[in-house]
Design an enzyme around this catalytic site. Structure first.
Site, mmCIF file in Angstrom:
data_model
loop_
_atom_site.group_PDB
_atom_site.id
_atom_site.type_symbol
_atom_site.label_atom_id
_atom_site.label_comp_id
_atom_site.label_asym_id
_atom_site.label_seq_id
_atom_site.Cartn_x
_atom_site.Cartn_y
_atom_site.Cartn_z
ATOM 1 N N GLU A 190 -21.551 -4.333 3.065
ATOM 2 C CA GLU A 190 -20.354 -4.647 3.857
ATOM 3 C C GLU A 190 -20.362 -6.133 4.195
ATOM 4 O OE1 GLU A 190 -17.435 -3.204 4.911
ATOM 5 O OE2 GLU A 190 -17.160 -5.156 5.839
ATOM 6 N N TYR A 192 -11.184 5.969 5.568
ATOM 7 C CA TYR A 192 -9.827 5.668 5.093
ATOM 8 C C TYR A 192 -9.218 6.865 4.382
ATOM 9 C CZ TYR A 192 -9.442 0.763 6.295
ATOM 10 O OH TYR A 192 -9.308 -0.416 6.992
ATOM 11 N N GLU A 193 -10.016 7.585 3.656
ATOM 12 C CA GLU A 193 -9.502 8.762 2.932
ATOM 13 C C GLU A 193 -8.949 9.791 3.925
ATOM 14 O OE1 GLU A 193 -12.419 10.219 0.251
ATOM 15 O OE2 GLU A 193 -11.145 11.804 -0.552
ATOM 16 N N ASP A 196 -10.136 -3.212 -0.719
ATOM 17 C CA ASP A 196 -8.978 -4.025 -0.333
ATOM 18 C C ASP A 196 -8.112 -4.313 -1.566
ATOM 19 O OD1 ASP A 196 -10.027 -4.023 2.188
ATOM 20 O OD2 ASP A 196 -10.955 -5.998 2.026
ATOM 21 N N ASP A 251 -21.189 -10.631 0.791
ATOM 22 C CA ASP A 251 -20.006 -10.543 -0.052
ATOM 23 C C ASP A 251 -20.460 -10.022 -1.412
ATOM 24 O OD1 ASP A 251 -17.848 -11.060 -1.792
ATOM 25 O OD2 ASP A 251 -17.129 -12.626 -0.445
ATOM 26 N N LYS A 273 -1.584 -10.017 -4.020
ATOM 27 C CA LYS A 273 -1.050 -11.185 -4.748
ATOM 28 C C LYS A 273 -1.795 -11.378 -6.067
ATOM 29 C CE LYS A 273 0.555 -13.631 -0.736
ATOM 30 N NZ LYS A 273 0.010 -14.174 0.483
HETATM 31 N N1 SAM Z 1 -14.980 2.264 2.178
HETATM 32 C C1 SAM Z 1 -14.489 2.440 3.526
HETATM 33 C C2 SAM Z 1 -13.569 3.628 3.586
HETATM 34 O O1 SAM Z 1 -13.135 4.103 2.529
HETATM 35 O O2 SAM Z 1 -13.304 4.132 4.688
HETATM 36 C C3 SAM Z 1 -13.801 1.168 4.053
HETATM 37 C C4 SAM Z 1 -12.554 0.737 3.324
HETATM 38 S S1 SAM Z 1 -11.908 -0.817 3.920
HETATM 39 C C5 SAM Z 1 -10.259 -0.839 3.384
HETATM 40 C C6 SAM Z 1 -12.667 -1.968 2.796
HETATM 41 C C7 SAM Z 1 -14.004 -2.490 3.293
HETATM 42 O O3 SAM Z 1 -14.587 -3.264 2.266
HETATM 43 C C8 SAM Z 1 -13.890 -3.379 4.522
HETATM 44 O O4 SAM Z 1 -14.826 -2.958 5.487
HETATM 45 C C9 SAM Z 1 -14.195 -4.779 3.980
HETATM 46 O O5 SAM Z 1 -14.791 -5.615 4.934
HETATM 47 C C10 SAM Z 1 -15.129 -4.448 2.829
HETATM 48 N N2 SAM Z 1 -15.117 -5.461 1.753
HETATM 49 C C11 SAM Z 1 -14.028 -5.972 1.149
HETATM 50 N N3 SAM Z 1 -14.366 -6.867 0.212
HETATM 51 C C12 SAM Z 1 -15.718 -6.926 0.235
HETATM 52 C C13 SAM Z 1 -16.659 -7.688 -0.508
HETATM 53 N N4 SAM Z 1 -16.281 -8.577 -1.428
HETATM 54 N N5 SAM Z 1 -17.963 -7.504 -0.245
HETATM 55 C C14 SAM Z 1 -18.369 -6.615 0.699
HETATM 56 N N6 SAM Z 1 -17.506 -5.862 1.440
HETATM 57 C C15 SAM Z 1 -16.200 -6.025 1.211
#
Ligand code: SAM
Length: 220
Positions: free
Chosen positions: A71, A196-197, A120, A98, A124
């Protein structure tokens, strides 16, 4: 995802033994994850774990698999840690990083499965490379996944899912299967829901899922 800064989350994470947060410490672990777990069980990772419900449920169900939740944000990871400390198993670690750097932290063939859940969308076009299912990310997964390894991706975002199906092909991977409505498909049984699901399912959105592997001729 809307982010609220959680005061003290960086310090909480830095002090927690189940999190690797320092980039140098993370890179030093490359090729040595099994040593950290103290066994040779398969390693499954979730990239973009969020608050960790999915990976912690799997960890409880499968004590013979090692899990690593990745995360990017401390203020999200800290919520996962709150859950983790009510769990008695010893088969999970967390990385605050990241995922762009993922191939610096895992060695070739070190990972057996990669989960991507509700990543995410980066709508864009100029941000397409940041999507966790872009061809750039498939190239990173290619470097760390074992030959029989699988990437499993779920989302309710249809444009992102269509893009991901295309990118699987562009990246030279192959689909094992995919569905545009997981919960009403033959793959529904045993599905573990993410935060989220649950939210999107409650709104009535169908959940898409794909499972992909790469050409076994290419690897191994
Ligand atoms: N997987 C979880 C769920 O399904 O409930 C969370 C979904 S949330 C929309 C996306 C998560 O991915 C966020 O917590 C965000 O901070 C993390 N995230 C996005 N891009 C990332 C990256 N490049 N590296 C690590 N984490 C990332």
């Amino acid at each position: 995802m809307r982010l609220r800064n959680v005061r003290g989350s960086r310090e909480t994470i830095a002090a927690d033994e189940c999190v690797l947060h320092d980039p140098e410490e993370q890179r030093a672990q490359k090729g040595r994850w099994h040593e950290l777990f103290g066994n040779d069980h398969p390693i499954h990772i979730e990239v973009g774990m969020g608050k960790g419900q999915f990976i912690m449920t799997l960890a409880q169900q499968n004590p013979d698999i090692n899990y690593i939740g990745i995360e990017k944000y401390s203020s999200v990871l800290v919520r996962a840690l709150e859950k983790y400390h009510t769990y008695e198993g010893d088969n999970i670690f967390f990385l605050r990083m990241d995922a762009e750097e993922i191939a610096d932290v895992f060695d070739e063939n070190e990972v057996d499965r990669i989960y991507l859940n509700f990543s995410d969308p980066w709508p864009k076009d100029r941000h397409a490379k940041r999507r966790l299912t872009s061809k750039e990310y498939w190239a990173r997964y290619d470097r760390i996944l074992c030959p029989e390894g699988r990437v499993i991706f779920k989302t309710d975002n249809r444009p992102l899912f269509d893009f991901s199906l295309e990118q699987v092909e562009v990246a030279g991977w192959q689909l094992d299967n995919y569905t545009f409505d997981l919960h009403h498909s033959e793959y529904a049984e045993g599905n573990v829901m993410t935060e989220y699901e649950e939210r999107f399912t409650a709104k009535g959105n169908p959940i898409c899922r794909l499972v992909a592997h790469r050409d076994p001729q290419k690897k191994g």
